[in-house]
Design a protein around this motif. Structure first.
Motif, mmCIF file in Angstrom:
data_model
loop_
_atom_site.group_PDB
_atom_site.id
_atom_site.type_symbol
_atom_site.label_atom_id
_atom_site.label_comp_id
_atom_site.label_asym_id
_atom_site.label_seq_id
_atom_site.Cartn_x
_atom_site.Cartn_y
_atom_site.Cartn_z
ATOM 1 N N SER A 1 12.372 2.786 3.182
ATOM 2 C CA SER A 1 11.559 1.866 2.384
ATOM 3 C C SER A 1 10.750 2.622 1.336
ATOM 4 C CB SER A 1 10.662 1.012 3.280
ATOM 5 O OG SER A 1 10.006 1.825 4.211
ATOM 6 N N THR A 2 10.252 3.795 1.695
ATOM 7 C CA THR A 2 9.537 4.593 0.693
ATOM 8 C C THR A 2 10.475 4.998 -0.434
ATOM 9 O OG1 THR A 2 8.100 5.487 2.394
ATOM 10 C CG2 THR A 2 8.170 6.672 0.315
ATOM 11 N N SER B 1 11.237 1.995 -2.669
ATOM 12 C CA SER B 1 10.166 1.521 -3.551
ATOM 13 C C SER B 1 9.787 2.572 -4.597
ATOM 14 C CB SER B 1 8.956 1.060 -2.749
ATOM 15 O OG SER B 1 8.767 1.862 -1.633
ATOM 16 N N VAL B 2 9.763 3.848 -4.211
ATOM 17 C CA VAL B 2 9.410 4.865 -5.201
ATOM 18 C C VAL B 2 10.512 4.987 -6.253
ATOM 19 C CG1 VAL B 2 8.904 7.307 -5.559
ATOM 20 C CG2 VAL B 2 7.877 6.107 -3.650
ATOM 21 N N LEU C 1 4.434 7.768 -0.651
ATOM 22 C CA LEU C 1 4.313 6.367 -1.051
ATOM 23 C C LEU C 1 2.962 6.108 -1.707
ATOM 24 C CD1 LEU C 1 5.985 3.720 -0.764
ATOM 25 C CD2 LEU C 1 4.504 3.166 1.149
ATOM 26 N N CYS C 2 1.894 6.578 -1.060
ATOM 27 C CA CYS C 2 0.555 6.337 -1.606
ATOM 28 C C CYS C 2 0.358 7.068 -2.930
ATOM 29 C CB CYS C 2 -0.512 6.794 -0.622
ATOM 30 S SG CYS C 2 -0.606 5.742 0.813
ATOM 31 N N GLU D 1 6.342 10.726 4.290
ATOM 32 C CA GLU D 1 6.752 9.518 3.567
ATOM 33 C C GLU D 1 5.524 8.714 3.125
ATOM 34 O OE1 GLU D 1 9.823 9.134 2.726
ATOM 35 O OE2 GLU D 1 10.652 10.667 4.035
#
Lengths: 503, 449, 188
Positions: B167-168, B171-172, C116-117, C112
């Motif tokens: 998922s990361t 989305s990235v 992401l952040c 991860e």
């Protein structure tokens, strides 16, 4: 930035500056002194052995092996029984299992001392775990240290040549102004290898547990027979150990020579002649191929086989990562040194910045490979594999974390910023720390396997590191004097001189 | 002033000016779709139909219609999952790693490769999601409190790492792709005529005007995103590899898996990029943008990563013998000479031997040949995953559980169906968004590589 | 300094002088010439990034990398906190004899989450700082400025006189000079 600057490409002739000579000499002298002091002050064999040296070896080893084998046999019996029973009476099997777990747990709590004092394998990590605690003579300690240091410098020299080749294969232009530096470092390949070879030739039956075992010549069924080591003897034997790496390094050396000759030919050729450039690309691809495919053999034979029962498929990659990031740091330090002495005028902050980026990126890469190996072994907890980290984590805890701190945390935090990568001071210090860190990494790969618990980095190791390091600097600086410092006829020299890292 | 060496080839041929670039690349968007596009899109919809049918069967009858009620419980489905995720690596690799290495040739291919990444990850995600069986409680894979019916998730499980990683990554990658698209969407916004088009392109262009200050930030953000995405790309396939390698299954538990999976992923990703771009370049007349030089560079990377994968195969074989562990030795012996020998040798010949032809310049620079090779590469990589999963599982520690496995019709259908998803998305992308990064290409018209 | 870069907006400006160019070298030359004469250039619009132009314009290096770092640290802490709360504090689970404390198996999710952040934190700040929002109306000076033309905008109440500025741009290779008052442009 890159706009509108007019840069003239001029050849530079390098002469070893006094500072360089002095540095090499002092390094060698201090190294020699430390080596001598280290050697003579060493308590031979770490405590308790003299008496058991020599003839006693074999019997001690026997006992260890046979015990291990017995335990193994017992276990497999138990497994069979377990499987049969589980069909018939489940409850019984469960009980037996619970018992086994309890048994394991009680052993797991045993501390390192317990393990050391009793000449028996630790059940917690499976029956086959045993520490090869043969008493070591001073000479063995010396030769082990020589092997570690020689191997370390060998990795640097080989990886530096790889750096040179990568620039050609990748069709990269930016590093052209400093290409002569890695090429000069590659000239240390034969010296480093001779040191390793001497160490291995004279010390191999003491450094390598399997070599000692081979000497015993045990047959199947005899007391002390080790199925695993016997199975490996087609690969782990004196012939392969001495011949295969020698042949490989000879190939690397000859290819390095060829590449050096090509760069000389390029200097002599007419401007605009790209035929030599093209053949350099071909030879570079060749070197990258043999280096990539076969470096693992050197790592397996010299280093991995120290822990003869242990194995890890990533080990060759791990050694490459260590050597590669060290070589990048060495290239960076040498470039900075040459610049500080007024040479390499075409090298600007932009090139240094890129070297810094490489050091940063491949420090992270090393950590990635390190984690891949550690995480998978830790997770699966298979005794045959755990033995490696069990030894290093339980008995070398400081070294274990020191390794990560020097090779990952420090370069990661310091080189993350743009300014860090552009500051010569910061890069100089970080580069030195990376070099020391990976030296310690190689040390940690070898010493626990040879000596068991209780060894520590000593004056001898440090002395040899400096002694060989001084020689390394001397050889490399001399190699730099043999040809112009700038590849003036290289087709990418112009764009390299105007290099700009951009954002 | 540009100092690129004159012995390098120009990046964009045909002496294009910036306005030519805009015209060439926005043509498919501004005009009505071509016949080729219509045929291709219809075909994709057919495959999408196959996907819908197979999925309906799976959900209606149950997961039992897959042939996995045996020790080979991962079968085709995880094979396909790993295969698609692998393909999804080239996009971010091209835009991130090649950006860090300042490879300017990436600019012609990064846009479509990134799009491919996103679509491939969508295809990949289908398999583990429906493999869960009770897909309606799929949200249990998320870190939700115990009251939701599940327990808190198990942070030690590589499968959960996968949830986070995929998922990361998705989305990235989407963010990276979108930020890269904004200036081009703005270009299209200023070209389209109809009111609807104007509205949507304006909506997605976020008011981009091309101010120098915006560009400076844009370039910095691209660089940082590239720096983040590079380890991210590595981490994703590393984590996929830990699904296997943290276990104690012979043939799965081997420490080289992380870097070897990453190399394989890049290998197959570039295979797929080559397949798509060779078609796009022909159909959309992009020969001046996707030049022979691009093929040359891509095929070199295919050869490099193919060789890395080859090193890993050989290392595994050697260490299996060296380890002295009979289970390991058997697992590898069984791969090469057991009932699935054909899969193993297909993998070996497609992944290791075949790419070695790229040592020859002719092979690297002949489009039709590269096209065939790129398909061989992807077939080979599918077999690799099949070999890893099926041959390791079909021989259990208990010989009574030894089985043979082949995919059921529904599994095959789902696999073919994901091509429907992938190509439907890709055709829509080619219709509505510029396939080549116009603004970047404009900045390198005079550069050489 | 607010979060949004107000300098990007052309609203509420007085009389603006606009120079239109068709070659990146000409823009570069014009920028350098104008700056050397002491003109404050309001902005330059280009269809593609021109290397070194931001330096010539004197734009400070963006602090987005610091933002990224801070977002990364925040993400790292949040993920540690999340795993600790769920896995150690609230409901420890013993699976496969793995200890209930920080172990290497936390690393993948930590990584991860941090990425992401960092990516989204920085991305959002980037959009805000750049005055970018879905559906916002762009203020364009030339309908080809996203295609092949570059535009230099100068505010007329500069400390350099207007004729010199126009002359400088003309000499550097401007293909068109305009003035813009209240959103309406006229060719000079």
């Amino acid at each position: 930035m890159g706009h509108g600057k007019d840069i003239k490409i001029a050849q530079e002739q390098f002469t070893v500056p006094a500072k360089g000579k002095k540095f090499a000499m002092i390094f060698m002298a201090v190294g020699a002194l430390l080596t001598a002091v280290g050697f003579f002050t060493m308590k031979s064999g770490d405590g308790h052995h003299e008496a058991t040296a020599g003839g006693h070896h074999a019997t001690e080893q026997h006992a260890e092996e046979s015990h291990a084998e017995e335990a193994h046999a017992e276990e497999s019996h138990a497994e069979e029984a377990h499987a049969e029973e589980s069909h018939a009476e489940e409850s019984h099997a469960e009980e037996a299992h619970a018992e086994a777990v309890k048994h394991e747990a009680s052993h797991a709590s045993a501390d390192a001392h317990h393990i050391e004092d009793h000449n028996e394998p630790t059940e917690a990590f499976g029956p086959r775990v045993k520490y090869n605690r043969k008493p070591k003579s001073k000479l063995t300690t010396f030769l082990t240290s020589l092997m570690v240091n020689g191997y370390f410098y060998l990795l640097i020299a080989l990886a530096a040549l790889f750096f040179y080749c990568v620039q050609f294969i990748a069709n990269a232009g930016w590093a052209t102004v400093l290409l002569r530096v890695p090429l000069a470092i590659a000239s240390f390949i034969p010296y480093a290898f001779i040191l390793v070879f001497i160490a291995v030739l004279f010390g191999y039956s003491d450094i390598y547990h399997w070599a000692h075992y081979n000497h015993l010549g045990l047959e199947k069924g005899q007391e002390g027979y080790d199925k695993i080591l016997a199975g490996k003897s087609a690969f782990l034997n004196a012939g392969v150990l001495l011949v295969v790496p020698a042949v490989l390094v000879l190939i690397y050396f000859l290819m390095g020579r060829k590449l050096t000759k090509l760069s000389d030919a390029e200097d002599a050729a007419e401007k605009g002649d790209t035929s030599i450039f093209k053949s350099t690309i071909k030879w570079s691809a060749g070197y990258a191929l043999v280096f990539g495919f076969l470096l693992s053999f050197i790592a397996w034979l010299f280093i991995m086989s120290v822990d003869a029962h242990w194995f890890s498929t990533i080990f060759g990659v791990y050694n490459f990562a260590t050597g590669w990031v060290t070589a990048l740091s060495v290239i960076c330090l040498l470039t900075l040194f040459l610049k500080s002495q007024g040479f390499l005028k075409l090298v600007t902050d932009e090139h240094i910045h890129d070297l810094g980026k490489f050091m940063f990126a491949f420090s992270v890469f090393w950590t990635y490979i390190w984690l891949s190996q550690y995480l998978l072994i830790w997770y699966a907890q298979i005794p045959e594999e755990m033995i490696y980290y069990q030894m290093r984590f339980e008995n070398y805890k400081i070294n274990f974390f020191f390794n990560l701190a020097l090779n990952f945390i420090f370069p990661f935090l310091v080189l993350m910023t743009r300014n860090g990568k552009r500051s010569r001071w910061v890069l100089g210090i970080t580069g030195s720390i990376i070099i020391l860190g990976h030296w310690h990494d190689v040390w940690l790969m070898v010493n626990p396997g040879v000596f068991g618990p209780g060894q520590q980095v000593g004056l001898l190791d440090l002395g040899l590191f400096m002694l060989i390091g001084g020689g390394f600097v001397y050889v490399v600086l001399n190699a730099l004097t043999k040809r112009g410092l700038v590849a003036t006829n290289h087709p990418y020299i112009e764009e390299s001189a105007h290099h700009d890292v951009g954002v | 002033m540009i100092h690129d060496s004159i012995i390098r080839d120009v990046l964009v041929t045909g002496n294009k000016t910036p306005s030519d670039v805009t015209k060439d690349i926005s043509r498919p968007i501004l005009n009505k779709p071509s016949t080729a596009w219509k045929i291709g899109f219809t075909l994709s919809l057919v495959f999408l139909g196959i996907f819908a049918l197979s999925l309906f069967n799976t959900l209606w009858v149950g997961i039992g219609v897959w042939n996995i009620n045996k020790s080979v419980m991962w079968g085709w489905d995880i094979t396909n999952f790993v295969w698609w995720v692998g393909i999804g690596h080239a996009g971010t690799l091209i835009s991130a790693i090649l950006l860090l290495f300042r490879q300017k040739w990436r600019m012609s291919i990064n846009r479509s490769a990134e799009a491919m990444t996103i679509f491939a990850v969508i295809c990949a995600a289908m398999f583990p999601v429906f493999h869960m069986g009770r897909v309606w409680v799929g949200y249990w894979a998320l870190p939700l409190p115990n009251a939701f019916g599940s327990l808190w998730v198990n942070f030690n499980s590589p499968l959960l790492w996968d949830v986070f990683a995929i998922s990361t990554y998705f989305s990235v990658s989407l963010l990276f792709w979108y930020i890269g698209l904004i200036p081009d969407i703005a270009t299209i916004r200023d070209k389209v005529k109809t009111k609807g088009q104007k509205f949507w392109y304006n909506f997605f262009s976020m008011g981009w005007t091309g101010s120098v200050r915006s560009w400076a930030r844009y370039e910095l953000v691209s660089l940082i995103l590239a720096g983040l995405s590079t380890p991210l790309v590595l981490s994703v396939h590393t984590i996929v590899s830990t699904d296997f390698a943290t276990s104690v299954i012979p043939g799965w538990h081997t420490t080289i898996f992380p870097p070897y999976f990453v190399a394989g992923a890049i290998f197959s990703g570039f295979g797929m990029v080559a397949t798509l771009l060779l078609v796009a370049r022909k159909v959309m007349n992009y020969e001046n943008y996707i030049t022979i030089g691009h093929l040359d560079a891509m095929t070199k990377i295919i050869m490099l990563t193919g060789s890395l994968v080859g090193i890993a195969y050989l290392t595994e074989l050697f260490i299996a013998w060296y380890s002295g562990v009979e289970y390991e030795q058997y697992a590898f012996m069984n791969r090469a000479t057991g009932p699935y020998w054909w899969a193993y040798w297909s993998m070996m010949s497609c992944n290791v031997l075949a790419p070695q032809v790229f040592w020859f310049k002719w092979c690297r620079t002949t489009p039709w040949f590269v096209f065939i090779m790129s398909i061989i590469v992807n077939v080979g990589m599918w077999f690799e995953r099949f070999v890893i999963i099926v041959t390791s599982l079909h021989r259990d520690y208990l010989p009574s559980s030894w089985v043979m496995y082949k995919g059921s019709l529904t599994e095959v259908g789902l696999f073919l169906g994901t091509f429907g998803i992938f190509f439907t998305c890709f055709f829509l992308f080619a219709k509505f968004l510029p396939v080549i990064n116009m603004s970047e290409i404009k900045s390198i018209l005079k550069n050489r590589e | 300094m607010g979060l949004v870069d107000k300098g990007l907006s052309l609203r509420n400006r007085g009389r603006l002088l606009v120079g239109v160019f068709e070659d990146e070298d000409h823009v570069m030359a014009a920028t350098k010439a104008l700056r050397s004469k002491g003109t404050d250039i309001l902005d330059i619009y280009t269809p593609y990034p021109i290397h070194g132009l931001e330096v010539a314009l004197g734009v400070k290096r963006s602090n987005l990398s610091v933002v990224a770092f801070l977002c990364g640290m925040t993400g790292f802490s949040l993920v540690i906190l999340m795993i600790w709360y769920m896995y150690v504090h609230d409901w420890p689970m013993l699976i496969g004899n793995k200890p209930v404390r920080f172990t290497p198996s936390w690393v993948p999710i930590l990584f991860e989450g941090t990425v992401l952040c960092t990516a989204f934190g920085m991305g959002i700040i980037f959009f805000l700082r750049n005055r970018m929002l879905h559906g916002i109306q762009p203020e364009l000076l030339d309908d080809r400025q996203t295609d092949d033309r570059m535009v230099i905008v100068v505010e007329a109440d500069n400390n350099v006189d207007e004729a010199t500025m126009l002359q400088t741009m003309k000499e550097a290779g401007a293909v068109e000079l305009r003035e813009r008052i209240g959103g309406v442009q006229t060719v000079l």
